[in-house]
Design a protein around this motif. Structure first.
Motif, mmCIF file in Angstrom:
data_model
loop_
_atom_site.group_PDB
_atom_site.id
_atom_site.type_symbol
_atom_site.label_atom_id
_atom_site.label_comp_id
_atom_site.label_asym_id
_atom_site.label_seq_id
_atom_site.Cartn_x
_atom_site.Cartn_y
_atom_site.Cartn_z
ATOM 1 N N LEU A 45 89.928 36.257 57.101
ATOM 2 C CA LEU A 45 91.136 36.382 57.906
ATOM 3 C C LEU A 45 92.082 37.459 57.400
ATOM 4 O O LEU A 45 93.106 37.738 58.032
ATOM 5 C CB LEU A 45 91.860 35.031 57.974
ATOM 6 C CG LEU A 45 91.110 33.938 58.750
ATOM 7 C CD1 LEU A 45 91.881 32.643 58.746
ATOM 8 C CD2 LEU A 45 90.845 34.385 60.189
ATOM 9 N N ASP B 244 92.576 42.702 63.161
ATOM 10 C CA ASP B 244 92.011 42.191 64.419
ATOM 11 C C ASP B 244 90.880 43.070 64.941
ATOM 12 O O ASP B 244 89.898 42.577 65.509
ATOM 13 C CB ASP B 244 93.099 42.093 65.480
ATOM 14 C CG ASP B 244 94.028 40.903 65.244
ATOM 15 O OD1 ASP B 244 93.792 40.163 64.272
ATOM 16 O OD2 ASP B 244 94.975 40.733 66.030
ATOM 17 N N GLN C 56 86.429 28.773 66.870
ATOM 18 C CA GLN C 56 87.086 27.498 66.579
ATOM 19 C C GLN C 56 87.662 27.451 65.168
ATOM 20 O O GLN C 56 88.330 26.492 64.794
ATOM 21 C CB GLN C 56 86.082 26.340 66.756
ATOM 22 C CG GLN C 56 85.502 26.211 68.149
ATOM 23 C CD GLN C 56 86.565 25.961 69.203
ATOM 24 O OE1 GLN C 56 87.430 25.114 69.022
ATOM 25 N NE2 GLN C 56 86.495 26.718 70.293
ATOM 26 N N GLY C 57 87.417 28.511 64.380
ATOM 27 C CA GLY C 57 87.844 28.499 62.978
ATOM 28 C C GLY C 57 89.343 28.553 62.778
ATOM 29 O O GLY C 57 89.858 28.036 61.780
ATOM 30 N N SER C 58 90.049 29.203 63.689
ATOM 31 C CA SER C 58 91.504 29.293 63.573
ATOM 32 C C SER C 58 92.075 29.737 64.906
ATOM 33 O O SER C 58 91.341 30.201 65.788
ATOM 34 C CB SER C 58 91.901 30.289 62.480
ATOM 35 O OG SER C 58 91.624 31.612 62.904
ATOM 36 N N LYS C 59 93.421 29.604 65.028
ATOM 37 C CA LYS C 59 94.060 30.049 66.273
ATOM 38 C C LYS C 59 93.877 31.546 66.472
ATOM 39 O O LYS C 59 93.695 32.023 67.592
ATOM 40 C CB LYS C 59 95.551 29.701 66.239
ATOM 41 C CG LYS C 59 95.842 28.208 66.351
ATOM 42 C CD LYS C 59 97.341 27.966 66.380
ATOM 43 C CE LYS C 59 97.629 26.467 66.531
ATOM 44 N NZ LYS C 59 99.091 26.188 66.559
ATOM 45 N N ARG C 60 93.937 32.291 65.386
ATOM 46 C CA ARG C 60 93.787 33.745 65.481
ATOM 47 C C ARG C 60 92.381 34.129 65.934
ATOM 48 O O ARG C 60 92.197 34.989 66.796
ATOM 49 C CB ARG C 60 94.103 34.374 64.124
ATOM 50 C CG ARG C 60 94.042 35.891 64.127
ATOM 51 C CD ARG C 60 94.546 36.453 62.828
ATOM 52 N NE ARG C 60 94.196 37.854 62.688
ATOM 53 C CZ ARG C 60 93.691 38.394 61.587
ATOM 54 N NH1 ARG C 60 93.477 37.642 60.518
ATOM 55 N NH2 ARG C 60 93.405 39.688 61.543
ATOM 56 N N LEU C 61 91.367 33.477 65.356
ATOM 57 C CA LEU C 61 89.984 33.752 65.762
ATOM 58 C C LEU C 61 89.749 33.341 67.214
ATOM 59 O O LEU C 61 89.057 34.029 67.971
ATOM 60 C CB LEU C 61 89.005 33.021 64.842
ATOM 61 C CG LEU C 61 88.887 33.543 63.419
ATOM 62 C CD1 LEU C 61 87.956 32.639 62.601
ATOM 63 C CD2 LEU C 61 88.363 34.980 63.409
ATOM 64 N N TYR C 62 90.365 32.232 67.593
ATOM 65 C CA TYR C 62 90.199 31.767 68.976
ATOM 66 C C TYR C 62 90.793 32.777 69.952
ATOM 67 O O TYR C 62 90.206 33.082 70.993
ATOM 68 C CB TYR C 62 90.861 30.405 69.174
ATOM 69 C CG TYR C 62 90.767 29.911 70.602
ATOM 70 C CD1 TYR C 62 89.599 29.310 71.073
ATOM 71 C CD2 TYR C 62 91.824 30.088 71.493
ATOM 72 C CE1 TYR C 62 89.492 28.872 72.384
ATOM 73 C CE2 TYR C 62 91.731 29.671 72.811
ATOM 74 C CZ TYR C 62 90.563 29.059 73.240
ATOM 75 O OH TYR C 62 90.455 28.645 74.549
#
Length: 589
Positions: free
Chosen positions: A7, A11, A31-37
């Motif tokens: 992370l 981006d 699903q790993g984090s809000k940023r990845l989503y």
């Protein structure tokens, strides 16, 4: 120095990682984090996965198309999920089709009518099933059959839309002829034709350094000249009657000879010209069709319809014969030499743009005329050719049939002809797959009570036969003298042709007329010996006495192998037999 974690990456790099994942893995990764989503929910990613996952999309108003539609990521996600669901449904129906002979036609119709081009990717994958699959021959054969029906269905849909409007683009309307006649082992698409035209237009523009400085007439001449230099226009008198010259895609994709008759020459010229910004359309000139060319600005020839005059800046070309520009006066001079074209109204109708529907009609008539007055071209003897031409004529004449008695008579003649042909081929076990087309498009057009009832009865009989299970024929005391089995290949003792056994009877079950005409009683063992149903290398179905069968222990020919999938799963190399796929009928073979 602290280690870099995932992370910590910007981006842009995370987006790059997603590009290397398939949609399912990317969804899990997101699903790993809000940023990845948030990154996984990018419009470009889901559009890319839709585009990479499927080549064929049925046009639907409520769903985006990855080639020409910009939509929110949520819609691309839904489109992806819908296609996954549809693929599973199509594959399930197709597997059921392979598992039993019962309801095969109904399942084919289900795939074609309810899924259309959304089913094509699944079918193409089945068409290219790997050689080591347990039912490789069946999958390849039946996917080819469904693809062939799908292509004919799509071609008829294209023509059906044209009855009341000048739609679709010219290359689609004439490319539908090529689409209709595609064999059962082809994944042909109209995009092949479009690409050929696009490439030709690009080559013309790229080969001329002064292209951008030319006016529209100079460009039209340059297009014609380039195509002539590359043998894309015209054909010799000796080859004028070749059937493939009537099919635009076959003209453009032929590796050596791209010659064409006047109709196709002008259509190709106009399609290329339009791609290069030249306003060119085929016109209704009798005999050799011409192209009408309008200036980029100014009045269109359509704007002067009320006065039956042509604008001064409009010119014509005959690219089949030469690269010359022809004036309105030159065109009228030629028309004055022909009967029935002396009035301003008749001349205007010959010089203005031709409706796409009229060009399809003209192509259909050309095909029928070629079949009637010329010997078949090698490889073009299939009845699908005439079937294709008749269908185009029926579709294109439907709207005109209501206008006058002559059009109505021709329309009804073509309808009667196609129904008669269909009935004859059904009796021979052919064209059963096309019951869907006749039920949906031909039956509603029949006005005669008797003719309509006859076709309705034929279609009902086809559906009943398809829904009924074939009678089971086991090996028992009654059949223990039957020597050979389903799947064995043989050579006919007297006539030498090769075939494969697809069924048998312990004694001759043919009608008395057939028995007498085939002189079965003159055989040493007569009618009481076993008889075998055969599929031959030439696609014919025959009924052969046991004494005329000599079993072969050799590999089948390519022709027989291609046909075998209708009845067999695969070729057993060790035992030199086909593995049966009709065990619901012959369970012990």
């Amino acid at each position: 120095m602290a280690p870099t974690v995932l992370l910590d990456l910007p981006d842009e790099l995370l987006h790059n990682i997603f590009l290397h994942l398939d949609a399912s893995s990317a969804a899990n990764f997101g699903q790993g984090s809000k940023r990845l989503y948030k990154i996984s929910d990018t419009v470009s990613l889901w559009r890319r996965w839709c585009r990479d996952g499927w080549r064929y999309w049925e046009e639907r108003e409520e769903r985006p198309h990855p080639d020409h539609s910009l939509q929110p990521a949520t819609q691309w996600k839904q489109a992806y999920a819908d296609k996954i669901t549809q693929d599973k449904s199509v594959l399930g129906i197709f597997n059921d089709l392979l598992s039993t002979q019962q309801n095969r036609m109904a399942r084919m119709h289900d795939i074609v009518e309810n899924f259309s081009y959304d089913a094509k990717d699944v079918l193409v994958r089945q068409l290219h099933t790997s050689d080591d699959a347990d039912d490789v021959l069946a999958r390849r054969y039946w996917s080819g059959v469904v693809l062939g029906l799908l292509h004919r269905y799509k071609a008829v849909q294209i023509w059906d839309k044209m009855q009341w409007q000048d739609y679709p683009p010219l290359e689609d309307a004439l490319g539908a002829f090529d689409l209709f006649i595609q064999g059962s082992s082809s994944d042909f698409e109209l995009s092949v034709l479009k690409k050929e035209l696009d490439d030709l237009a690009h080559d013309i523009e790229a080969s001329d350094s002064e292209w951008r400085d030319k006016d529209h007439l100079a460009k039209a001449v340059a297009i014609s000249r380039h195509m002539r230099e590359h043998n894309l226009l015209g054909c010799s008198a000796e080859t004028f009657s070749l059937m493939r010259y009537r099919f635009i895609t076959h003209v453009l994709t032929h590796p050596d000879d791209k010659s064409s008759i006047p109709m196709q020459s002008v259509v190709i010229f106009c399609c290329v010209a339009q791609r290069l910004g030249v306003k060119a359309w085929p016109c209704n000139f009798p005999g050799k069709i011409h192209a009408v060319i309008e200036p980029p600005y100014g009045p269109s020839i359509k704007d002067t319809r009320a006065s039956y005059t042509t604008p001064e800046d409009v010119v014509w070309m005959n690219p089949f014969d030469h690269d010359d520009i022809l004036s309105g006066q030159a065109m009228r001079d030629m028309l004055h030499q022909m009967p029935h074209y002396s009035t301003p109204e008749s001349q205007y109708s010959c010089l203005t743009r031709a409706y796409t529907r009229a060009l399809v009609l003209r192509t259909g008539v050309n095909i029928i005329t070629t079949m009637q007055f010329h010997r078949p071209s090698p490889g073009w003897e299939t009845p699908n050719i005439a079937f294709c031409a008749l269908w185009s004529l029926i579709s294109m004449s439907q709207s005109d049939a209501t206008k006058n008695r002559e059009y109505l008579a021709r329309h009804q003649h073509w309808l009667s002809q196609i129904v008669n042909w269909f009935e004859g081929y059904v009796q021979d076990g052919l064209w059963l797959d096309d019951a869907l087309l006749f039920e949906k498009y031909i039956l509603p057009l029949l006005n005669g009570v008797e003719e309509k009832a006859r076709l309705a009865q034929i279609l009902q009989q086809i559906r009943i036969a398809d829904s009924n299970a074939n009678p089971i024929t086991p090996r028992d005391e009654r059949t223990n003298l039957v020597k050979y089995k389903v799947g064995q290949i043989f050579r006919h003792v007297r006539y030498g042709y090769v075939g494969a056994i697809i069924g048998w009877d312990p004694s001759c079950q043919a009608g008395e007329f057939w028995i007498q005409s085939m002189r079965v009683e003159d055989l040493p063992r007569g009618r009481e010996q076993s008889f075998y149903h055969i599929i031959c290398e030439d696609e014919s179905l025959r009924y052969v006495a046991e004494e005329n069968i000599m079993v072969l222990e050799e590999e089948p020919s390519a022709n027989l192998l291609a046909l075998a999938g209708r009845y067999f799963k695969r070729w057993d190399q060790e035992n030199k037999v086909f593995v049966s796929n009709i065990q619901d009928e012959y369970p012990d073979d």
